[in-house]
Design a protein around this motif. Structure first.
Motif, PDB file in Angstrom:
ATOM      1  N   MET A 127      64.210  47.502 -30.359  1.00  0.00           N
ATOM      2  CA  MET A 127      63.169  46.877 -29.510  1.00  0.00           C
ATOM      3  C   MET A 127      61.795  46.999 -30.158  1.00  0.00           C
ATOM      4  SD  MET A 127      63.421  45.612 -26.290  1.00  0.00           S
ATOM      5  CE  MET A 127      62.104  46.235 -25.272  1.00  0.00           C
ATOM      6  N   GLY A 128      61.145  45.874 -30.373  1.00  0.00           N
ATOM      7  CA  GLY A 128      59.790  45.903 -30.922  1.00  0.00           C
ATOM      8  C   GLY A 128      58.783  45.560 -29.841  1.00  0.00           C
ATOM      9  N   LEU A 129      57.556  45.977 -30.038  1.00  0.00           N
ATOM     10  CA  LEU A 129      56.523  45.714 -29.021  1.00  0.00           C
ATOM     11  C   LEU A 129      56.099  44.243 -28.996  1.00  0.00           C
ATOM     12  CD1 LEU A 129      54.259  48.887 -29.359  1.00  0.00           C
ATOM     13  CD2 LEU A 129      56.011  48.401 -27.646  1.00  0.00           C
ATOM     14  N   LEU A 130      56.485  43.487 -30.037  1.00  0.00           N
ATOM     15  CA  LEU A 130      56.134  42.058 -30.047  1.00  0.00           C
ATOM     16  C   LEU A 130      57.384  41.172 -30.047  1.00  0.00           C
ATOM     17  CD1 LEU A 130      53.077  42.012 -32.526  1.00  0.00           C
ATOM     18  CD2 LEU A 130      53.027  41.794 -30.038  1.00  0.00           C
ATOM     19  N   ASP A 131      58.487  41.707 -29.531  1.00  0.00           N
ATOM     20  CA  ASP A 131      59.736  40.930 -29.490  1.00  0.00           C
ATOM     21  C   ASP A 131      59.516  39.585 -28.814  1.00  0.00           C
ATOM     22  OD1 ASP A 131      61.386  42.610 -30.832  1.00  0.00           O
ATOM     23  OD2 ASP A 131      62.261  43.536 -29.046  1.00  0.00           O
ATOM     24  N   GLY A 132      59.958  38.518 -29.481  1.00  0.00           N
ATOM     25  CA  GLY A 132      59.901  37.182 -28.876  1.00  0.00           C
ATOM     26  C   GLY A 132      58.561  36.484 -29.021  1.00  0.00           C
ATOM     27  N   LYS A 133      57.572  37.163 -29.561  1.00  0.00           N
ATOM     28  CA  LYS A 133      56.240  36.545 -29.695  1.00  0.00           C
ATOM     29  C   LYS A 133      56.165  35.745 -31.000  1.00  0.00           C
ATOM     30  CE  LYS A 133      54.711  38.699 -26.042  1.00  0.00           C
ATOM     31  NZ  LYS A 133      54.626  37.976 -24.765  1.00  0.00           N
ATOM     32  N   VAL A 134      55.318  34.719 -30.967  1.00  0.00           N
ATOM     33  CA  VAL A 134      55.093  33.883 -32.160  1.00  0.00           C
ATOM     34  C   VAL A 134      53.618  33.984 -32.533  1.00  0.00           C
ATOM     35  CG1 VAL A 134      55.187  31.535 -33.089  1.00  0.00           C
ATOM     36  CG2 VAL A 134      56.928  32.297 -31.446  1.00  0.00           C
ATOM     37  N   ALA A 135      53.366  34.382 -33.781  1.00  0.00           N
ATOM     38  CA  ALA A 135      51.978  34.615 -34.204  1.00  0.00           C
ATOM     39  C   ALA A 135      51.631  33.760 -35.418  1.00  0.00           C
ATOM     40  CB  ALA A 135      51.794  36.093 -34.557  1.00  0.00           C
ATOM     41  N   ILE A 136      50.377  33.313 -35.440  1.00  0.00           N
ATOM     42  CA  ILE A 136      49.824  32.683 -36.646  1.00  0.00           C
ATOM     43  C   ILE A 136      48.778  33.643 -37.199  1.00  0.00           C
ATOM     44  CG2 ILE A 136      48.401  30.787 -37.549  1.00  0.00           C
ATOM     45  CD1 ILE A 136      49.564  28.996 -35.348  1.00  0.00           C
ATOM     46  N   ILE A 137      48.931  34.034 -38.450  1.00  0.00           N
ATOM     47  CA  ILE A 137      47.941  34.916 -39.084  1.00  0.00           C
ATOM     48  C   ILE A 137      47.427  34.213 -40.333  1.00  0.00           C
ATOM     49  CG2 ILE A 137      47.449  37.214 -40.008  1.00  0.00           C
ATOM     50  CD1 ILE A 137      49.777  38.300 -38.388  1.00  0.00           C
ATOM     51  N   THR A 138      46.121  33.944 -40.380  1.00  0.00           N
ATOM     52  CA  THR A 138      45.564  33.309 -41.580  1.00  0.00           C
ATOM     53  C   THR A 138      45.034  34.389 -42.527  1.00  0.00           C
ATOM     54  OG1 THR A 138      43.288  33.000 -40.799  1.00  0.00           O
ATOM     55  CG2 THR A 138      44.881  31.301 -40.162  1.00  0.00           C
ATOM     56  N   GLY A 139      44.944  34.040 -43.793  1.00  0.00           N
ATOM     57  CA  GLY A 139      44.538  35.036 -44.792  1.00  0.00           C
ATOM     58  C   GLY A 139      45.607  36.108 -44.924  1.00  0.00           C
ATOM     59  N   ALA A 140      46.856  35.739 -44.661  1.00  0.00           N
ATOM     60  CA  ALA A 140      47.939  36.733 -44.591  1.00  0.00           C
ATOM     61  C   ALA A 140      48.665  36.935 -45.921  1.00  0.00           C
ATOM     62  CB  ALA A 140      48.926  36.350 -43.495  1.00  0.00           C
ATOM     63  N   GLY A 141      48.132  36.374 -46.983  1.00  0.00           N
ATOM     64  CA  GLY A 141      48.742  36.582 -48.291  1.00  0.00           C
ATOM     65  C   GLY A 141      48.324  37.904 -48.923  1.00  0.00           C
ATOM     66  N   ARG A 142      47.228  38.460 -48.439  1.00  0.00           N
ATOM     67  CA  ARG A 142      46.710  39.712 -49.021  1.00  0.00           C
ATOM     68  C   ARG A 142      46.070  40.566 -47.938  1.00  0.00           C
ATOM     69  NH1 ARG A 142      44.807  35.751 -52.238  1.00  0.00           N
ATOM     70  NH2 ARG A 142      45.596  35.706 -54.370  1.00  0.00           N
ATOM     71  N   GLY A 143      45.740  41.794 -48.331  1.00  0.00           N
ATOM     72  CA  GLY A 143      44.855  42.657 -47.552  1.00  0.00           C
ATOM     73  C   GLY A 143      45.270  42.857 -46.100  1.00  0.00           C
ATOM     74  N   ILE A 144      44.276  42.760 -45.225  1.00  0.00           N
ATOM     75  CA  ILE A 144      44.481  43.081 -43.808  1.00  0.00           C
ATOM     76  C   ILE A 144      45.450  42.085 -43.153  1.00  0.00           C
ATOM     77  CG2 ILE A 144      43.297  43.336 -41.581  1.00  0.00           C
ATOM     78  CD1 ILE A 144      40.694  43.954 -43.310  1.00  0.00           C
ATOM     79  N   GLY A 145      45.303  40.804 -43.483  1.00  0.00           N
ATOM     80  CA  GLY A 145      46.184  39.786 -42.901  1.00  0.00           C
ATOM     81  C   GLY A 145      47.633  40.022 -43.289  1.00  0.00           C
ATOM     82  N   ALA A 146      47.873  40.377 -44.558  1.00  0.00           N
ATOM     83  CA  ALA A 146      49.243  40.632 -45.022  1.00  0.00           C
ATOM     84  C   ALA A 146      49.817  41.852 -44.297  1.00  0.00           C
ATOM     85  CB  ALA A 146      49.256  40.860 -46.529  1.00  0.00           C
ATOM     86  N   ALA A 147      49.006  42.899 -44.163  1.00  0.00           N
ATOM     87  CA  ALA A 147      49.491  44.113 -43.472  1.00  0.00           C
ATOM     88  C   ALA A 147      49.781  43.793 -42.005  1.00  0.00           C
ATOM     89  CB  ALA A 147      48.443  45.225 -43.587  1.00  0.00           C
ATOM     90  N   ALA A 148      48.950  42.960 -41.390  1.00  0.00           N
ATOM     91  CA  ALA A 148      49.178  42.591 -39.977  1.00  0.00           C
ATOM     92  C   ALA A 148      50.464  41.773 -39.860  1.00  0.00           C
ATOM     93  CB  ALA A 148      47.984  41.802 -39.442  1.00  0.00           C
ATOM     94  N   ALA A 149      50.676  40.835 -40.792  1.00  0.00           N
ATOM     95  CA  ALA A 149      51.891  39.998 -40.734  1.00  0.00           C
ATOM     96  C   ALA A 149      53.141  40.870 -40.812  1.00  0.00           C
ATOM     97  CB  ALA A 149      51.865  38.978 -41.868  1.00  0.00           C
ATOM     98  N   LYS A 150      53.124  41.857 -41.715  1.00  0.00           N
ATOM     99  CA  LYS A 150      54.295  42.728 -41.878  1.00  0.00           C
ATOM    100  C   LYS A 150      54.518  43.583 -40.628  1.00  0.00           C
ATOM    101  CE  LYS A 150      53.929  42.824 -46.905  1.00  0.00           C
ATOM    102  NZ  LYS A 150      53.308  43.519 -48.023  1.00  0.00           N
ATOM    103  N   LEU A 151      53.427  44.119 -40.094  1.00  0.00           N
ATOM    104  CA  LEU A 151      53.542  44.970 -38.895  1.00  0.00           C
ATOM    105  C   LEU A 151      54.020  44.153 -37.686  1.00  0.00           C
ATOM    106  CD1 LEU A 151      53.055  47.630 -37.389  1.00  0.00           C
ATOM    107  CD2 LEU A 151      50.608  47.080 -37.317  1.00  0.00           C
ATOM    108  N   PHE A 152      53.438  42.965 -37.516  1.00  0.00           N
ATOM    109  CA  PHE A 152      53.862  42.108 -36.399  1.00  0.00           C
ATOM    110  C   PHE A 152      55.365  41.807 -36.515  1.00  0.00           C
ATOM    111  CE2 PHE A 152      50.079  39.706 -34.362  1.00  0.00           C
ATOM    112  CZ  PHE A 152      49.255  40.805 -34.443  1.00  0.00           C
ATOM    113  N   ALA A 153      55.801  41.458 -37.734  1.00  0.00           N
ATOM    114  CA  ALA A 153      57.210  41.097 -37.914  1.00  0.00           C
ATOM    115  C   ALA A 153      58.121  42.301 -37.671  1.00  0.00           C
ATOM    116  CB  ALA A 153      57.426  40.525 -39.316  1.00  0.00           C
ATOM    117  N   GLU A 154      57.697  43.461 -38.168  1.00  0.00           N
ATOM    118  CA  GLU A 154      58.476  44.705 -37.938  1.00  0.00           C
ATOM    119  C   GLU A 154      58.658  44.962 -36.452  1.00  0.00           C
ATOM    120  OE1 GLU A 154      56.580  47.319 -41.297  1.00  0.00           O
ATOM    121  OE2 GLU A 154      56.697  48.432 -39.400  1.00  0.00           O
ATOM    122  N   GLN A 155      57.655  44.540 -35.686  1.00  0.00           N
ATOM    123  CA  GLN A 155      57.682  44.787 -34.237  1.00  0.00           C
ATOM    124  C   GLN A 155      58.211  43.587 -33.455  1.00  0.00           C
ATOM    125  OE1 GLN A 155      57.016  47.563 -32.468  1.00  0.00           O
ATOM    126  NE2 GLN A 155      56.694  48.749 -34.339  1.00  0.00           N
TER     127      GLN A 155
END
Ligand code: NAD
Length: 265
Positions: free
Chosen positions: A1-29
């Motif tokens: 069970m993740g805290l963002l199960d079923g959610k759909v997110a758009i993250i821009t600037g997600a190829g590097r840095g903070i956006g990339a870390a957020a994309a990975k964390l969101f997906a993990e959750q």
């Protein structure tokens, strides 16, 4: 069970840095993530890492200053994942000069990437947010600002003003979107270790020199250490975006959160 199960997110600037870390964390959750960046290869790398870990993501390359990119992002979320729950317009860069050396075009470039692009993404998301709001769930926009905007930083009249604009946009949309249950909040970072804060490296984005002069970087580091603070990792920075995006934070709306290890006080 993740805290963002079923959610759909758009993250821009997600190829590097903070956006990339957020994309990975969101997906993990449990979120499905549209990973967007100006540069295709790093966006695809992030998607590869997410899929390897069993998560769901799709890469969309493009310049967020263009309406067509923002349209493609919304379409990618709806077509691939059949929903739209969270927007994180994190794409950005800086182009530092003191005001007497800065041209109007240097100023406008920052307004375009840090204010106009998030505005466009939100405007295009509105009809979908409105329709989807009938399910009774809260949705999110987490804007990404900077303490250059909330406290000021020499050499960043373009970047600081544009990042303040993102805070104003967040506050207006908080009020406009109360009725459709879209919570708008904003993180403002101090100093996070990414390409944006590396010493000037000769790298450019859309003609702007990115990075900061080594002397300014060292002064920034010393200032922080003297006050007992520290440079944050992209993962720590992403944690603040995540904290504002989870359903457990449905009561948090219209807030500016400074993320700087405490030195901004
Ligand atoms: N690093 C910090 O200390 C710091 C401090 C305050 C605010 N921020 C903000 O955090 C956000 C993320 O920055 P970061 O530090 O992770 O930098 P970063 O350079 O590591 O990542 C930014 C990403 O945005 C992408 N990008 C830039 N312009 C774009 C455009 N026009 N269209 C699409 N993609 C674009 C870049 O290609 C890059 O991959 C930015 O909005 C930045 O202004 C960072």
């Amino acid at each position: 069970m993740g805290l963002l199960d079923g959610k759909v997110a758009i993250i821009t600037g997600a190829g590097r840095g903070i956006g990339a870390a957020a994309a990975k964390l969101f997906a993990e959750q449990g979120a499905s993530v549209v990973v967007s960046d100006l540069d295709k290869a790093p966006a695809e790398e992030v998607v590869g890492a997410i899929k390897k870990g069993g998560g769901k993501a799709v890469a969309v390359a493009g310049n967020v200053m263009e309406q067509s990119t923002n349209e493609a992002l919304i379409k990618a979320a709806l077509d691939n994942f059949k929903g739209l729950d969270i927007l994180v317009p994190a794409a950005g860069f800086c182009n530092d000069k003191v005001i007497q050396k800065m041209e109007l075009e240097d100023f406008r470039l920052m307004v375009r990437v840090h204010m106009e692009a998030p505005w466009m993404l939100c405007k295009l998301a509105y009809p979908h947010f409105k329709e989807l709001s009938q399910d009774g769930n809260y949705r999110r926009v987490v804007f990404v600002a900077s303490e250059a905007g909330t406290h000021g930083n020499a050499g960043q009249s373009n970047y600081g003003a544009a990042k303040s604009g993102a805070v104003g946009l967040m506050r207006v949309l908080t009020k406009e979107w109360l009725r459709i249950r879209v919570n708008c909040n904003c993180v403002a970072y101090g100093f996070v270790e990414t390409r944006l804060t590396q010493s000037t490296s000769g790298q450019q984005i859309l003609g702007a020199n990115i990075g900061i002069p080594e002397q300014s970087r060292q002064m920034g580091e010393q200032f922080m250490m003297l006050r007992g603070g520290r440079i944050l990792t992209p993962e720590e920075a992403a944690g603040a975006i995540f904290a504002l995006a989870i359903p457990q934070a449905d009561g948090v709306n219209g807030q500016l959160v400074e993320v700087d290890s405490g030195i901004g006080l």
